[in-house]
Enzyme design. Structure first.
Site, mmCIF file in Angstrom:
data_model
loop_
_atom_site.group_PDB
_atom_site.id
_atom_site.type_symbol
_atom_site.label_atom_id
_atom_site.label_comp_id
_atom_site.label_asym_id
_atom_site.label_seq_id
_atom_site.Cartn_x
_atom_site.Cartn_y
_atom_site.Cartn_z
ATOM 1 N N ASN A 98 -3.660 24.665 -15.622
ATOM 2 C CA ASN A 98 -2.282 24.220 -15.811
ATOM 3 C C ASN A 98 -1.764 23.481 -14.588
ATOM 4 O O ASN A 98 -2.159 23.754 -13.465
ATOM 5 C CB ASN A 98 -1.377 25.420 -16.117
ATOM 6 N N HIS A 115 -6.764 21.225 -12.291
ATOM 7 C CA HIS A 115 -6.317 19.952 -12.872
ATOM 8 C C HIS A 115 -5.101 19.370 -12.158
ATOM 9 O O HIS A 115 -4.391 18.539 -12.712
ATOM 10 C CB HIS A 115 -6.035 20.129 -14.374
ATOM 11 N N CYS A 126 -3.729 4.663 -0.647
ATOM 12 C CA CYS A 126 -4.085 5.382 0.582
ATOM 13 C C CYS A 126 -4.392 6.854 0.335
ATOM 14 O O CYS A 126 -4.798 7.567 1.249
ATOM 15 C CB CYS A 126 -2.980 5.233 1.631
HETATM 16 ZN ZN LIG Z 1 -0.139 4.815 0.047
#
Ligand SMILES: [Zn+2]
Length: 240
Positions: A98, A115, A126
């Site tokens: 969850n 997840h 980045c």
């Molecule tokens: Zn960034």
């Protein structure tokens, strides 16, 4: 139920493995039920990197709608049950699929999120991560300081699970003497591998789910009568 309580009180190495079903009573929609999210929303559009890149604004609108619902949701007796189990075992991990953060809200400590978590975003360029609540959503899609697109820090279809979390989950599963599996269809791999690892290593499986799943035939006990009363009753009997 008494059998389950006895196991919880007498087992050292325990994992709990949860899926969307445990958050249903908190008003969070599941994915695969007949009234689940994937019935109305195409996962290819809303839960893949390609779908996101195709229309990040649309995908963000959907996630913000779900984020607001999740933010105002409260844990239910099922989440509190899991937090109680942790207090009884010496070596415990909660492995969850969850993304709603409700286990942590209920007091669970050692939580492995396979997840991701909707309360975080990450930059597609980045890779930096931020708290969702700190992001300015007045213009969609939101951008990182570096100019990259920000996306929800959740795992979409076709994406790898976070490496560290998955290794940790498999390692706990390898030594667990008991796995309590709650509210998961056990269909989404590799996460669904977790209870089978426990079984292969000689651990016991307790499945708590109204439906039968691919795991049910391997479970030592399948509890299908699950509602708020079930958890309320069991929580009353677990006094820690
Ligand atoms: Zn960034």
């Amino acid at each position: 139920m008494d059998e389950l309580i006895k196991l919880i009180k007498n087992t050292k190495n325990v994992i709990v493995f949860t899926g969307a079903g445990i958050s249903k009573d908190s008003g969070i929609q599941t994915f695969r039920d007949t009234d689940g999210l994937w019935k109305d929303f195409d996962p290819n559009v809303y839960a893949t990197y390609e779908g996101f890149m195709n229309n990040p604004e649309k995908v963000w609108r959907w996630y913000l709608y779900r984020y607001e619902k999740i933010k105002s949701a409260n844990p239910n007796e099922g989440h509190y049950f899991v937090a109680k189990v942790e207090k009884y075992s010496q070596n415990f991990a909660l492995i969850t699929q969850n993304i709603d953060g409700l286990h942590t809200k209920a007091g669970s400590k050692n939580v492995i999120e396979l997840h991701g978590n909707i309360h975080r975003v990450k930059c597609c360029a980045c890779r930096n991560k931020f708290n969702t609540e700190d992001v300015n959503f007045s213009i969609l899609p939101p951008l990182c300081e570096c100019g990259g697109l920000l996306r929800p820090d959740v795992v979409w279809f076709g994406e790898a699970l976070p490496y560290k979390e998955l290794q940790l989950a498999f390692s706990y599963a390898g030594t667990a003497q008991l796995a309590i599996v709650i509210g998961t269809s056990c269909l989404v791999y590799p996460a669904a591998e977790v209870p089978f690892i426990v079984k292969r290593n000689g651990g016991a499986i307790i499945e708590i789910n109204p439906e039968k799943t691919p795991l049910t035939d391997y479970a030592d006990l399948h509890i299908s009568k699950v509602d708020g009363n079930f958890y309320k009753e069991i929580n009353n009997k677990l006094d820690l």
